[in-house]
Design a protein around this motif. Structure first.
Motif, PDB file in Angstrom:
ATOM      1  N   ASP A  18      54.969  13.948  87.296  1.00 54.70           N
ATOM      2  CA  ASP A  18      56.435  14.491  88.142  1.00 54.70           C
ATOM      3  C   ASP A  18      57.447  14.543  87.369  1.00 54.70           C
ATOM      4  O   ASP A  18      57.727  13.209  86.661  1.00 54.70           O
ATOM      5  N   GLU A  19      58.380  15.118  87.115  1.00 51.43           N
ATOM      6  CA  GLU A  19      59.760  15.231  86.497  1.00 51.43           C
ATOM      7  C   GLU A  19      59.356  14.751  84.941  1.00 51.43           C
ATOM      8  O   GLU A  19      60.021  13.935  84.284  1.00 51.43           O
ATOM      9  N   ALA A  20      58.542  15.529  84.521  1.00 48.04           N
ATOM     10  CA  ALA A  20      58.106  15.200  82.827  1.00 48.04           C
ATOM     11  C   ALA A  20      59.172  15.439  82.084  1.00 48.04           C
ATOM     12  O   ALA A  20      59.240  14.646  81.038  1.00 48.04           O
ATOM     13  N   ASP A  21      60.034  16.191  82.350  1.00 48.26           N
ATOM     14  CA  ASP A  21      61.310  16.514  81.524  1.00 48.26           C
ATOM     15  C   ASP A  21      62.142  15.111  81.373  1.00 48.26           C
ATOM     16  O   ASP A  21      62.395  14.376  80.435  1.00 48.26           O
ATOM     17  N   ARG A  22      62.421  14.580  82.547  1.00 47.84           N
ATOM     18  CA  ARG A  22      62.975  13.317  82.527  1.00 47.84           C
ATOM     19  C   ARG A  22      62.214  12.049  82.070  1.00 47.84           C
ATOM     20  O   ARG A  22      62.842  11.178  81.340  1.00 47.84           O
ATOM     21  N   LEU A  23      60.944  12.078  82.145  1.00 50.89           N
ATOM     22  CA  LEU A  23      60.110  11.093  81.527  1.00 50.89           C
ATOM     23  C   LEU A  23      60.524  11.148  79.967  1.00 50.89           C
ATOM     24  O   LEU A  23      60.239   9.895  79.304  1.00 50.89           O
ATOM     25  N   LEU A  24      60.337  12.252  79.482  1.00 47.80           N
ATOM     26  CA  LEU A  24      60.586  12.316  78.041  1.00 47.80           C
ATOM     27  C   LEU A  24      62.062  11.935  77.764  1.00 47.80           C
ATOM     28  O   LEU A  24      62.239  11.226  76.696  1.00 47.80           O
ATOM     29  N   ARG A  57      61.478  22.776  77.802  1.00 43.95           N
ATOM     30  CA  ARG A  57      62.336  22.608  76.545  1.00 43.95           C
ATOM     31  C   ARG A  57      60.875  22.775  75.677  1.00 43.95           C
ATOM     32  O   ARG A  57      59.864  22.344  75.738  1.00 43.95           O
ATOM     33  N   PRO A  58      61.412  22.908  74.391  1.00 48.92           N
ATOM     34  CA  PRO A  58      60.382  22.627  73.312  1.00 48.92           C
ATOM     35  C   PRO A  58      59.637  21.292  73.159  1.00 48.92           C
ATOM     36  O   PRO A  58      58.578  21.475  72.969  1.00 48.92           O
ATOM     37  N   ASP A  59      60.359  20.192  73.373  1.00 48.56           N
ATOM     38  CA  ASP A  59      59.646  19.078  73.276  1.00 48.56           C
ATOM     39  C   ASP A  59      58.649  18.813  74.250  1.00 48.56           C
ATOM     40  O   ASP A  59      57.624  18.315  74.443  1.00 48.56           O
ATOM     41  N   ALA A  64      53.199  19.045  76.628  1.00 46.23           N
ATOM     42  CA  ALA A  64      52.158  19.934  77.511  1.00 46.23           C
ATOM     43  C   ALA A  64      50.874  20.430  77.092  1.00 46.23           C
ATOM     44  O   ALA A  64      49.891  20.113  77.411  1.00 46.23           O
ATOM     45  N   ARG A  65      51.091  20.915  75.851  1.00 48.38           N
ATOM     46  CA  ARG A  65      49.976  21.427  74.795  1.00 48.38           C
ATOM     47  C   ARG A  65      48.952  20.015  74.660  1.00 48.38           C
ATOM     48  O   ARG A  65      47.828  20.235  74.603  1.00 48.38           O
ATOM     49  N   PHE A  66      49.672  18.858  74.201  1.00 50.74           N
ATOM     50  CA  PHE A  66      48.842  17.647  74.341  1.00 50.74           C
ATOM     51  C   PHE A  66      48.213  17.326  75.623  1.00 50.74           C
ATOM     52  O   PHE A  66      46.880  16.969  75.621  1.00 50.74           O
ATOM     53  N   ALA A  67      49.019  17.012  76.510  1.00 46.09           N
ATOM     54  CA  ALA A  67      48.728  16.753  77.932  1.00 46.09           C
ATOM     55  C   ALA A  67      47.645  17.541  78.614  1.00 46.09           C
ATOM     56  O   ALA A  67      46.895  16.909  79.469  1.00 46.09           O
TER      57      ALA A  67
END
Length: 72
Positions: A18-24, A57-59, A64-67
């Protein structure tokens, strides 16, 4: 995951990021990748991975493609 034998993952059927963008944003991508790799090695059977984010976002799309790819 690397420093404890008390955490048994072989029956883990779900992983929610959850909040994957924030984790990155906080710099946890390398740790998240390591967790996903450990789960791929230790979990027996299928696993559902959910990746939740308010933005794409791009990152985050790259992560997501990896995970979210199937693992042997």
């Amino acid at each position: 995951l690397q420093h404890t034998s008390a955490l048994e993952l072989r029956h883990c059927s779900q992983l929610v990021l959850d909040e994957a963008d924030r984790l990155l944003d906080l710099g946890f991508e390398r740790d998240l990748r390591a967790i996903l790799e450990q789960l791929a090695q230790r979990v027996h059977g299928p696993r559902l991975t959910l990746l939740c984010s308010a933005t794409l976002r791009p990152d985050l799309a790259r992560f997501a493609r990896f995970a979210l790819r199937p693992r042997p």
